[in-house]
Design a protein around this motif. Structure first.
Motif, short mmCIF file in Angstrom:
data_model
loop_
_atom_site.label_atom_id
_atom_site.label_comp_id
_atom_site.label_asym_id
_atom_site.label_seq_id
_atom_site.Cartn_x
_atom_site.Cartn_y
_atom_site.Cartn_z
N PHE A 26 -6.72 -30.27 -7.59
CA PHE A 26 -6.16 -28.92 -7.69
C PHE A 26 -6.83 -28.19 -8.83
CE2 PHE A 26 -3.57 -31.23 -10.73
CZ PHE A 26 -3.29 -30.32 -11.73
N ASP A 27 -6.86 -26.86 -8.72
CA ASP A 27 -7.47 -26.04 -9.77
C ASP A 27 -6.68 -24.77 -10.06
OD1 ASP A 27 -7.98 -24.49 -7.54
OD2 ASP A 27 -10.14 -24.82 -7.55
N SER A 28 -5.43 -24.72 -9.55
CA SER A 28 -4.65 -23.50 -9.72
C SER A 28 -3.17 -23.81 -9.64
CB SER A 28 -5.02 -22.48 -8.63
OG SER A 28 -4.16 -21.36 -8.66
N PHE A 29 -2.37 -22.95 -10.30
CA PHE A 29 -0.92 -23.03 -10.19
C PHE A 29 -0.35 -21.87 -9.38
CE2 PHE A 29 -1.53 -25.25 -14.40
CZ PHE A 29 -1.33 -26.52 -13.87
N ASN A 30 -1.24 -21.06 -8.82
CA ASN A 30 -0.80 -19.92 -8.00
C ASN A 30 -0.80 -20.32 -6.54
OD1 ASN A 30 -0.20 -17.52 -6.79
ND2 ASN A 30 -2.00 -16.42 -7.52
N ARG A 31 0.35 -20.65 -6.04
CA ARG A 31 0.51 -21.10 -4.66
C ARG A 31 0.03 -20.04 -3.66
NH1 ARG A 31 0.90 -21.58 -0.08
NH2 ARG A 31 2.32 -22.75 1.23
N TYR A 32 0.04 -18.77 -4.04
CA TYR A 32 -0.22 -17.69 -3.09
C TYR A 32 -1.61 -17.06 -3.26
CZ TYR A 32 4.79 -18.26 -2.69
OH TYR A 32 6.04 -18.81 -2.51
N ALA A 33 -2.46 -17.64 -4.08
CA ALA A 33 -3.81 -17.12 -4.26
C ALA A 33 -4.61 -17.22 -2.96
CB ALA A 33 -4.53 -17.87 -5.37
N GLN A 34 -5.57 -16.33 -2.80
CA GLN A 34 -6.38 -16.32 -1.59
C GLN A 34 -7.51 -17.35 -1.64
OE1 GLN A 34 -7.47 -12.52 0.10
NE2 GLN A 34 -5.84 -11.47 -0.99
N VAL A 64 11.11 -5.21 -4.52
CA VAL A 64 10.17 -4.19 -4.05
C VAL A 64 8.76 -4.54 -4.50
CG1 VAL A 64 9.49 -1.76 -4.21
CG2 VAL A 64 11.91 -2.36 -3.99
N PHE A 65 8.62 -4.91 -5.77
CA PHE A 65 7.31 -5.29 -6.30
C PHE A 65 6.76 -6.50 -5.56
CE2 PHE A 65 4.95 -8.21 -9.05
CZ PHE A 65 3.88 -7.40 -9.42
N THR A 66 7.60 -7.48 -5.31
CA THR A 66 7.15 -8.70 -4.62
C THR A 66 6.58 -8.37 -3.25
OG1 THR A 66 8.74 -10.13 -5.76
CG2 THR A 66 7.92 -10.88 -3.63
N PHE A 67 7.32 -7.61 -2.48
CA PHE A 67 6.86 -7.29 -1.12
C PHE A 67 5.55 -6.52 -1.16
CE2 PHE A 67 6.61 -4.68 2.70
CZ PHE A 67 6.74 -5.64 3.68
N ASN A 68 5.48 -5.51 -2.00
CA ASN A 68 4.26 -4.70 -2.08
C ASN A 68 3.08 -5.53 -2.58
OD1 ASN A 68 5.56 -2.41 -1.14
ND2 ASN A 68 6.13 -1.71 -3.19
N THR A 69 3.33 -6.47 -3.48
CA THR A 69 2.25 -7.32 -3.99
C THR A 69 1.74 -8.25 -2.90
OG1 THR A 69 3.15 -7.22 -6.23
CG2 THR A 69 1.65 -9.04 -5.73
N PHE A 70 2.63 -8.85 -2.15
CA PHE A 70 2.20 -9.70 -1.04
C PHE A 70 1.41 -8.88 0.00
CE2 PHE A 70 5.41 -12.97 -2.26
CZ PHE A 70 4.57 -14.07 -2.19
N MET A 71 1.83 -7.64 0.22
CA MET A 71 1.14 -6.79 1.20
C MET A 71 -0.26 -6.42 0.74
SD MET A 71 2.90 -6.24 3.98
CE MET A 71 2.49 -4.65 4.72
N THR A 72 -0.46 -6.21 -0.55
CA THR A 72 -1.74 -5.73 -1.05
C THR A 72 -2.65 -6.83 -1.58
OG1 THR A 72 -0.72 -5.26 -3.21
CG2 THR A 72 -0.82 -3.45 -1.60
N GLN A 73 -2.06 -7.90 -2.12
CA GLN A 73 -2.87 -8.94 -2.73
C GLN A 73 -2.68 -10.32 -2.10
OE1 GLN A 73 -3.04 -8.95 -7.10
NE2 GLN A 73 -1.79 -7.08 -7.08
N PHE A 133 -0.10 -12.09 5.95
CA PHE A 133 1.17 -11.52 5.50
C PHE A 133 1.22 -10.04 5.87
CE2 PHE A 133 4.16 -9.51 2.68
CZ PHE A 133 5.18 -10.44 2.53
N LYS A 134 0.16 -9.33 5.57
CA LYS A 134 0.11 -7.90 5.88
C LYS A 134 0.19 -7.67 7.38
CE LYS A 134 -2.58 -3.73 4.90
NZ LYS A 134 -3.78 -3.19 4.19
N THR A 148 0.68 -7.22 -14.50
CA THR A 148 -0.54 -7.13 -15.31
C THR A 148 -1.54 -8.22 -14.96
OG1 THR A 148 0.49 -8.46 -17.06
CG2 THR A 148 0.70 -6.04 -17.22
N ARG A 149 -1.29 -8.97 -13.87
CA ARG A 149 -2.18 -10.07 -13.49
C ARG A 149 -2.65 -9.90 -12.05
NH1 ARG A 149 1.50 -12.05 -17.21
NH2 ARG A 149 0.70 -13.63 -18.67
N ASP A 150 -3.73 -10.59 -11.71
CA ASP A 150 -4.27 -10.56 -10.36
C ASP A 150 -3.58 -11.64 -9.53
OD1 ASP A 150 -5.70 -10.52 -8.02
OD2 ASP A 150 -7.67 -10.80 -8.96
N PHE A 151 -2.68 -11.22 -8.67
CA PHE A 151 -1.90 -12.16 -7.88
C PHE A 151 -2.75 -12.89 -6.84
CE2 PHE A 151 1.06 -13.00 -4.26
CZ PHE A 151 1.90 -13.89 -4.91
#
Length: 606
Positions: free
Chosen positions: A65-73, A138-147, A152-153, A198-201
């Motif tokens: 593994f190389d990340s803790f972001n489960r949702y990274a692309q 609201v932030f969560t949904f919009n973040t998943f849609m854009t990043q 998901f989108k 402030t981070r790149d999701f």
């Protein structure tokens, strides 16, 4: 009239509004069946509500593994990182698609299924103790849609907008009626806006992210191990959906490169629990003094859980596999009966359905209702759907499959192929039939060799290429393969998620492994999507879809096992009742201190 107006003003000022007559207010959310647990339930039936908390468990996983972001692309997320975020509502493991309150304490949705309001529990907190609010949703949904990942989108494109009605109420509005989409929104993992804005999701991260659940990452060594810690001050620990669950203080995942090494490490006491997927290892290698002395328990736990379609999957975008006749012919080169006897110790059953172990599995000939479902696309589906029941080829288990190979040769000849100079050659182009099977497991390489040998008898060259898990994932995502070993997730019922897997609009989805673009399958998955509240229609459309998928030969079906094969060091106790649709180990078992004290000294890292 004056009193009524005053009362409405009071209700509005206090945030208590009368329910819309066209809406439903509830604390649970079920797609089909009446929820098993009524309002006011205290815990799920499959837990011990008084289970002791504490102790640690060490588990294994393969790869790196190389990340803790489960949702990274991109990147490989650490084991357990999916546990860092809670969802608005959460399921029980003895029902299908029934959700209960977690971050959201109740819901209100329109009877025409065009909007839903989630009311957030005022006690809900992120791990830094800041409240979870509608702005975070609201932030969560919009973040998943854009990043988030592209699918998901695509899946949520029917959501017209999401808005915070107040601090604790958030509303999703759809462009058109879709109950399952509303239900799916209840499973949205909630992110802390103040952390992620402030981070790149979309990017991997080696920073431990702030979560919304009762778990965080405690310690780790990148690529080697990660330890998940239970947060004892988790705000939701005593909610009915959590009572008796999450009983280990620490869950450590050790990474291994090789399955045989992993098994030997387990037997030496380096980790606690193992679920075995290899029949030979289960039959021959779970032996020794520790087993004889009952320090290690070897157990088979029967179940009737719907099974995934494990298979060799064709990339139908490759020229050689675009012809369905070629794909069908190659199914005759897999001698399951011989493999089951000589490699699997007769432990497996051949899989034949994308709805294995469910009522939606297509059997016999199609009923009148199924025929009616198929009528609009009758000219776009294989005619055999109407005349014969699909079954994978069956051999006598002797290893002599001459009759099967003759059948395959006949099919290939009709597709324009013939043997020339002992090589399968296209009659017009002179192209030789040669392709690559992409694997990441040495165990699967052993299984692939008999298939390779049988193809050789047909003059077909199969090159087996084993890569590491990272390369395998990247090539699968890019659809850079001819054939892979993989699986399609189990389908307890025909859900709207089938569109992501099979519909042409989701061609770029990583779930559409075979690269399918088919108008009949598009039609059927759309009908399934439109009939999510009609159980009878789903039964017929589900079986009809199963038949069409079977006779398109997108895969060479492999096998399944309707039991859990588990081995564990004898330090655990568990509830008397197992959840119907899960084994329940991480979720409901606990450390039994008396049993643990009776174990010999071990090499385990605590």
């Amino acid at each position: 009239m004056k009193k009524t107006i005053i009362m409405l003003i009071i209700l509005w000022m206090t945030g208590i509004c009368p329910a819309d007559e066209a809406s439903i207010i509830s604390t649970d959310f079920s797609l089909r069946d009446t929820p098993k647990y009524g309002q006011g339930f205290t815990h799920f039936d499959y837990v011990n509500p008084n289970a002791p908390k504490g102790g640690s468990v060490t588990l294994s996983t393969t790869g790196t593994f190389d990340s803790f972001n489960r949702y990274a692309q991109r990147g490989d997320a650490a084991a357990g990182s999916e546990q860092l975020y809670d969802t608005l509502m959460t399921p029980s493991d003895d029902e299908i698609d029934v959700l209960y309150p977690l971050i959201a304490e109740k819901i209100e949705y329109s009877k025409d299924y065009t909007w839903i309001i989630f009311t957030i529990n005022k006690n809900a907190r992120f791990q830094d103790k800041k409240p979870i609010t509608s702005a975070d949703v609201v932030f969560t949904f919009n973040t998943f849609m854009t990043q988030g990942v592209p699918q998901f989108k695509s899946y949520y494109k029917n959501v017209s907008h999401v808005e915070a009605l107040d601090t604790h109420r958030v509303k999703f509005t759809l462009k058109k009626s879709r109950l399952e989409l509303l239900h799916s929104l209840a499973g949205l993992a909630i992110l802390p806006k103040h952390y992620w804005e402030t981070r790149d999701f979309s990017a991997p991260t080696t920073d431990v992210p702030l979560g919304s659940s009762g778990f965080t990452i405690d310690t780790y060594k990148m690529g080697q191990y990660v330890v998940i810690k239970r947060l004892k001050d988790y705000w939701a620990k005593d909610l009915p959906v959590n009572k008796g669950r999450h009983n280990f203080d620490l869950i450590r995942y050790d990474y291994y490169k090789d399955e045989i090494v992993t098994l030997e490490a387990f037997k030496a006491g380096e980790f606690d629990f193992r679920m075995e997927n290899v029949a030979k290892q289960w039959a021959t290698m779970y032996k020794g003094d520790y087993f004889d002395q009952h320090h290690i328990i070897k157990e088979e736990i029967a179940h009737d859980i719907p099974q995934a379609m494990q298979a060799l999957i064709f990339n139908t975008q490759k020229e050689v596999f675009k012809d369905v006749r070629v794909r069908e012919a190659l199914t005759y080169a897999m001698d399951f009966e011989w493999m089951n006897q000589h490699l699997f110790y007769n432990q497996y059953t051949r899989t034949r359905s994308f709805f294995q172990n469910t009522e939606y599995q297509a059997k016999g000939l199609p009923s009148k209702d199924e025929i009616a479902c198929l009528e609009p696309v009758k000219d776009k589906i294989p005619p055999r759907v109407y005349t014969s029941e699909y079954q994978p080829p069956v051999t006598d288990g002797s290893g002599n499959i001459r009759s099967q190979l003759r059948t395959a040769l006949g099919i290939l000849k009709k597709a324009g192929w013939q043997i020339s100079n002992r090589k399968m050659t296209h009659q017009k182009t002179g192209q030789l039939m040669e392709f690559e099977l992409l694997l990441y497991s040495p165990t699967m390489e052993r299984i692939a060799i008999p298939f390779q040998d049988n193809l050789k008898k047909l003059g077909i060259t199969l090159n087996i290429r084993r890569v590491d898990t990272t390369q395998f994932i990247n090539r699968m995502r890019a659809r850079d393969f001819d054939m892979i070993t993989g699986q399609y997730a189990a389908n307890p019922f025909p859900s709207s998620n089938l569109k992501i897997v099979w519909h042409s609009n989701f061609f770029d989805s990583t779930y559409n492994t075979a690269g399918v673009q088919d108008p009949a399958i598009d039609f059927l998955t759309e009908k399934i999507d439109q009939n999510q509240t009609d159980k009878t229609a789903l039964l017929h459309y589900g079986r009809a879809l199963d038949r069409v998928l079977q006779y398109n030969f997108f895969v060479i079906p492999e096998w399944h096992l309707s039991k859990f094969r588990v081995a564990y060091w004898n330090k655990f106790s568990r509830p008397a009742v197992r959840p119907r649709y899960a084994i329940g180990f991480i979720d409901t078992w606990w450390i039994d201190k008396a049993k643990q004290a009776a174990l010999p000294n071990r090499n385990i890292t605590q």
